[in-house]
Design an enzyme around this catalytic site. Sequence first.
Site, PDB file in Angstrom:
ATOM      1  N   CYS A   1      -2.169   9.699   2.411  1.00 41.17           N
ATOM      2  CA  CYS A   1      -1.683   9.085   1.155  1.00 41.17           C
ATOM      3  C   CYS A   1      -2.614   9.337  -0.021  1.00 41.17           C
ATOM      4  O   CYS A   1      -2.167   9.368  -1.160  1.00 41.17           O
ATOM      5  CB  CYS A   1      -1.487   7.595   1.352  1.00 41.17           C
ATOM      6  SG  CYS A   1      -2.988   6.758   1.881  1.00 41.17           S
TER       7      CYS A   1
ATOM      8  N   GLU B   1       0.880  -1.172   0.000  1.00 40.69           N
ATOM      9  CA  GLU B   1       0.000   0.000   0.000  1.00 40.69           C
ATOM     10  C   GLU B   1       0.912   1.214   0.000  1.00 40.69           C
ATOM     11  O   GLU B   1       1.431   1.603   1.046  1.00 40.69           O
ATOM     12  CB  GLU B   1      -0.897  -0.008   1.246  1.00 40.69           C
ATOM     13  CG  GLU B   1      -1.862  -1.183   1.322  1.00 40.69           C
ATOM     14  CD  GLU B   1      -3.069  -1.000   0.413  1.00 40.69           C
ATOM     15  OE1 GLU B   1      -3.337   0.135  -0.003  1.00 40.69           O
ATOM     16  OE2 GLU B   1      -3.748  -1.999   0.124  1.00 40.69           O
TER      17      GLU B   1
HETATM   18  P1  NAD Z   1       8.047   4.764   5.131  1.00 40.12           P
HETATM   19  O1  NAD Z   1       8.078   3.932   3.906  1.00 40.12           O
HETATM   20  O2  NAD Z   1       9.209   5.614   5.426  1.00 40.12           O
HETATM   21  O3  NAD Z   1       7.863   3.820   6.435  1.00 40.12           O
HETATM   22  C1  NAD Z   1       6.822   2.859   6.519  1.00 40.12           C
HETATM   23  C2  NAD Z   1       7.247   1.736   7.468  1.00 40.12           C
HETATM   24  O4  NAD Z   1       8.397   1.107   6.923  1.00 40.12           O
HETATM   25  C3  NAD Z   1       7.616   2.219   8.866  1.00 40.12           C
HETATM   26  O5  NAD Z   1       7.104   1.304   9.821  1.00 40.12           O
HETATM   27  C4  NAD Z   1       9.125   2.177   8.854  1.00 40.12           C
HETATM   28  O6  NAD Z   1       9.688   1.890  10.106  1.00 40.12           O
HETATM   29  C5  NAD Z   1       9.413   1.024   7.919  1.00 40.12           C
HETATM   30  N1  NAD Z   1      10.729   1.139   7.287  1.00 40.12           N
HETATM   31  C6  NAD Z   1      11.469   2.270   7.096  1.00 40.12           C
HETATM   32  N2  NAD Z   1      12.622   1.951   6.475  1.00 40.12           N
HETATM   33  C7  NAD Z   1      12.608   0.624   6.263  1.00 40.12           C
HETATM   34  C8  NAD Z   1      13.517  -0.291   5.656  1.00 40.12           C
HETATM   35  N3  NAD Z   1      14.690   0.112   5.159  1.00 40.12           N
HETATM   36  N4  NAD Z   1      13.177  -1.585   5.608  1.00 40.12           N
HETATM   37  C9  NAD Z   1      11.990  -1.979   6.065  1.00 40.12           C
HETATM   38  N5  NAD Z   1      11.077  -1.177   6.665  1.00 40.12           N
HETATM   39  C10 NAD Z   1      11.396   0.111   6.774  1.00 40.12           C
HETATM   40  O7  NAD Z   1       6.701   5.605   5.063  1.00 40.12           O
HETATM   41  P2  NAD Z   1       6.172   6.714   6.065  1.00 40.12           P
HETATM   42  O8  NAD Z   1       7.020   7.932   5.963  1.00 40.12           O
HETATM   43  O9  NAD Z   1       5.962   6.116   7.412  1.00 40.12           O
HETATM   44  O10 NAD Z   1       4.721   7.025   5.449  1.00 40.12           O
HETATM   45  C11 NAD Z   1       4.533   7.890   4.367  1.00 40.12           C
HETATM   46  C12 NAD Z   1       4.378   7.125   3.087  1.00 40.12           C
HETATM   47  O11 NAD Z   1       3.403   6.115   3.230  1.00 40.12           O
HETATM   48  C13 NAD Z   1       3.860   8.018   1.967  1.00 40.12           C
HETATM   49  O12 NAD Z   1       4.499   7.672   0.762  1.00 40.12           O
HETATM   50  C14 NAD Z   1       2.386   7.692   1.905  1.00 40.12           C
HETATM   51  O13 NAD Z   1       1.786   7.963   0.675  1.00 40.12           O
HETATM   52  C15 NAD Z   1       2.416   6.230   2.213  1.00 40.12           C
HETATM   53  N6  NAD Z   1       1.132   5.784   2.728  1.00 40.12           N
HETATM   54  C16 NAD Z   1       0.385   4.942   1.984  1.00 40.12           C
HETATM   55  C17 NAD Z   1      -0.856   4.553   2.449  1.00 40.12           C
HETATM   56  C18 NAD Z   1      -1.741   3.625   1.672  1.00 40.12           C
HETATM   57  O14 NAD Z   1      -2.691   3.155   2.244  1.00 40.12           O
HETATM   58  N7  NAD Z   1      -1.459   3.351   0.418  1.00 40.12           N
HETATM   59  C19 NAD Z   1      -1.310   5.011   3.688  1.00 40.12           C
HETATM   60  C20 NAD Z   1      -0.507   5.868   4.410  1.00 40.12           C
HETATM   61  C21 NAD Z   1       0.730   6.241   3.948  1.00 40.12           C
END
Ligand code: NAD
Length: 417
Positions: free
Chosen positions: A207, A173
Amino acid sequence: MDPFADTLRRLREAFSAGRTRPAEFRAAQLRGLGRFLQEHKQLLQEALAQDLHKATQLDSAFIRKEPFGLVLVIAPWNYPVNLTLVPLVGALAAGNCVVLKPSEFSRSTEKVLAEVLPRYLDQSCFAVVLGGPQEMGQLLEHKFDYIFFTGSPRVGRIVMSAAAKHLTPVTLELGGKNPCYVDDDCDPQTVANRLAWFRYFNTGQTCVAPDYVLCSPATQERLLPALQSAITRFYGEDPRSSLNLGRIVSDKHFQRLRGLLGCGRVAIGGQSDESERYIAPTVLVDVEETEPVMQEEIFGPILPIVNVRSLDEAIDFINRREKPLALYAFSNSKQVVKRVLAQTSSGSFCGNDGFMHLTLASLPFGGVGASGMGSYHGKFSFDTFSHHRACLLRCPGMEKIYSIRYPPYSPRKLRVL
Ligand code: NAD
């Protein structure tokens, strides 16, 4: 010399031109397929016999939805309760054991989820794990039976690569830039109310928020005062003191967003305060497609307007970019809304409003292409977290009838088969 390039280009061009979409086209192709099977049954039987010496007959069948096993749910910080618990409901309902990984950026929620939630669930089947990128790297070396990830496309790629090592299926997602087309035929104040509401909701950290507006210069002129009016009504003359406007989640995100305020020209808002991580509800105009604000997902209270001269140009603009998570079109004309819907692709679509489609449990929620894969919400969550096992149960008797499939295949048997 690439032996496949011409064929693939030809098919992509046909798809882009919309050839495969009309229902009549699909029906005609399926009828053609049916005719092929009917008219060349003999030819196919001979070919099958030569290749595999084979013939098959099926009885009744059913699908058994089974839990995958050990599921990992990774969540972001922007709706830290909703985006951890909604997938969790689907994973538990389908019968899986679950490892839940909240975001380290929403520290307080992370703490509650780690310390309190496990008391309410069977801890032999459920665990919360904590950590940032480094710990996640370690966690993802383990084999899971399913990974459900919500977050950025960048980390989505990391998660998918790690999952591929174990052939673990994933739902991703992700995010991206959600376009919002505003037609000349619209009521600017109604559009502005809805736009301002869903762009600045959660301080733009959503998002599915509209990332940018596409409209004609004339519509932009009508939209700007209407947007200013909506922003003032929602957040007052001084949005900074409004209890209805949040703050940016971290210093890092604040610095990135403040950098984007330098793109184009500020038409509304533009103020910021580092000490509070405050950014005013902002509208940018005269924005170039090559500027950072049009290159990366904004994820903050900034709304750029990009001018297009026609609906065709808007559709072309959208289709030249990655497929978005959500796409919006505002118009009094049903035909215009339907054209945007028919000639583009996105995870979801909403005509004449913001993210209301998310609230319907009857609709799946998910991305397509760069905005993700798979979906959930309501019954779709249960299906996502279940393996759809194809099953066939046959009767242990009736061997005389079944024996017709065994070789040797006499001409009489082949006629029956
Ligand atoms: P992110 O990708 O930075 O982090 C998401 C999760 O991944 C966190 O729990 C984080 O700890 C983990 N993570 C970070 N680095 C990692 C790595 N190297 N390996 C594995 N896991 C890792 O995203 P964010 O900043 O928390 O959220 C914002 C993003 O999420 C935006 O792009 C937004 O559009 C998207 N988003 C999508 C939805 C959806 O339903 N499609 C909903 C909310 C947010």
